[in-house]
Write an enzyme that holds these catalytic residues in place. Structure first.
Site, short mmCIF file in Angstrom:
data_model
loop_
_atom_site.label_atom_id
_atom_site.label_comp_id
_atom_site.label_asym_id
_atom_site.label_seq_id
_atom_site.Cartn_x
_atom_site.Cartn_y
_atom_site.Cartn_z
N LEU A 144 0.81 -1.22 0.00
CA LEU A 144 0.00 0.00 0.00
C LEU A 144 0.84 1.27 0.00
O LEU A 144 0.30 2.37 -0.10
CB LEU A 144 -0.96 0.00 1.20
CG LEU A 144 -1.95 -1.17 1.24
CD1 LEU A 144 -2.92 -1.00 2.41
CD2 LEU A 144 -2.71 -1.30 -0.08
N LYS A 145 2.15 1.12 0.13
CA LYS A 145 3.08 2.26 0.00
C LYS A 145 2.64 3.45 0.84
O LYS A 145 2.46 4.57 0.35
CB LYS A 145 3.23 2.67 -1.47
CG LYS A 145 3.71 1.57 -2.40
CD LYS A 145 3.84 2.08 -3.83
CE LYS A 145 4.28 1.00 -4.78
NZ LYS A 145 3.23 -0.03 -5.04
N ILE B 233 1.85 11.72 7.30
CA ILE B 233 2.55 12.22 8.47
C ILE B 233 2.97 11.03 9.35
O ILE B 233 2.37 9.96 9.26
CB ILE B 233 1.69 13.23 9.26
CG1 ILE B 233 0.42 12.56 9.79
CG2 ILE B 233 1.36 14.44 8.39
CD1 ILE B 233 -0.39 13.46 10.71
N ASN C 202 2.64 9.97 12.47
CA ASN C 202 1.68 9.28 13.33
C ASN C 202 0.70 8.45 12.52
O ASN C 202 0.39 7.30 12.88
CB ASN C 202 0.93 10.29 14.21
CG ASN C 202 0.02 9.62 15.21
OD1 ASN C 202 0.46 8.83 16.04
ND2 ASN C 202 -1.26 9.92 15.12
N THR C 203 0.20 9.01 11.44
CA THR C 203 -0.75 8.29 10.60
C THR C 203 -0.11 7.07 9.96
O THR C 203 -0.70 5.98 9.91
CB THR C 203 -1.31 9.23 9.51
OG1 THR C 203 -2.00 10.32 10.13
CG2 THR C 203 -2.27 8.49 8.59
N THR D 270 9.59 1.68 -10.46
CA THR D 270 10.27 1.12 -11.63
C THR D 270 9.73 1.66 -12.95
O THR D 270 10.36 1.46 -13.99
CB THR D 270 10.18 -0.41 -11.62
OG1 THR D 270 8.81 -0.81 -11.57
CG2 THR D 270 10.93 -1.00 -10.45
#
Length: 245
Positions: A72-73, A77, A79-80, A131
């Site tokens: 999901l890369k 921020i 904390n999130t 890529t």
């Protein structure tokens, strides 16, 4: 180079192959998965499928015996991002990733979020340069380095932050192993058996070339998912890798 197993004590397979699931329909994805053996590969779930089918898809794959790379890369921020990585660990995935371009504080927060999971924590890797990107794409973003130079800079930051490895192109693998050491895992998309079409990847290699270059985990999609006999295709790929090793 030899096959590397997951750092988890309950590794299902020692194959370096990770099959990218790219389906619009859940039933078709599971029908494909039911044709292959979890001893022959791991599975990658990306943004589209996770958005469509949610965590239950990951559970369905795990119930069939597969290790899952949740691709999901995360890039947000600190904390999130940390909360998202912890949620992935709660789901029991084998590997999860973040964008290295999110910076050191974000990556360190993600790393720290996995500490409570101990040996059950997933591998945490960072994406360097996609890529599909070429030098001109980076220049459009104000980056004057080549893809290889920018990827190495981000990989160095990733290692300094204590992550397990990076996603990189196979062309960068040889140098990365030299610079960052054998323990730093390299995960490489754009891997296609000889004779396969390049698709939307720009920097590609065959599985045998990738293994020789030092890639630890190689992501292969359509050459397996669109094969008339995916189980045999996987066995052929793994056999060729064992010969190469």
């Amino acid at each position: 180079m030899t096959f590397t197993a997951s750092s988890s004590s309950c590794a299902i397979t020692e194959s370096p192959v990770v099959v990218a699931l790219d389906y619009h329909e859940r039933d078709k994805a599971l029908a494909f998965v039911d044709k292959i053996d979890p001893r022959d590969c791991r599975l990658k779930v990306g943004k589209e499928m996770f958005t469509l089918f949610g965590p239950q898809l990951v559970r369905d794959l795990q119930q069939r015996g597969f290790d899952v790379f949740l691709d999901l890369k995360f890039h947000d921020i600190p904390n999130t991002t940390a909360r998202a990585v912890a949620a992935a660990a709660d789901l029991g995935v084998w590997m999860v990733n973040v964008h290295a371009s999110g910076g050191a504080r974000m990556m360190a927060a993600a790393r720290d979020a996995l500490a409570p999971f101990g040996k059950d924590a997933p591998l945490l890797i960072a994406v360097t340069v996609l890529t599909s990107m070429e030098t001109s794409d980076l220049h459009d973003l104000g980056v004057t380095l080549s893809p290889a130079e920018h990827a190495e800079r981000l990989a160095r930051l990733t290692q300094q932050c204590g992550l397990d490895g990076v996603v990189c192109s196979a062309q960068e693998a040889v140098r990365f192993k030299q610079v960052f050491g054998a323990a730093f895992k390299l995960v490489t998309p754009g891997i296609r058996p000889a004779g396969s079409e390049a698709g939307d990847q720009r920097r590609i290699m065959t599985p045998e070339q990738a293994l020789s270059a030092g890639v630890d985990y190689m992501v292969i999609g359509r050459p397996v998912t669109q094969s008339v006999d995916p189980a045999q295709t996987l066995k052929d790929i793994n056999a060729s890798l064992k010969r190469e090793a």
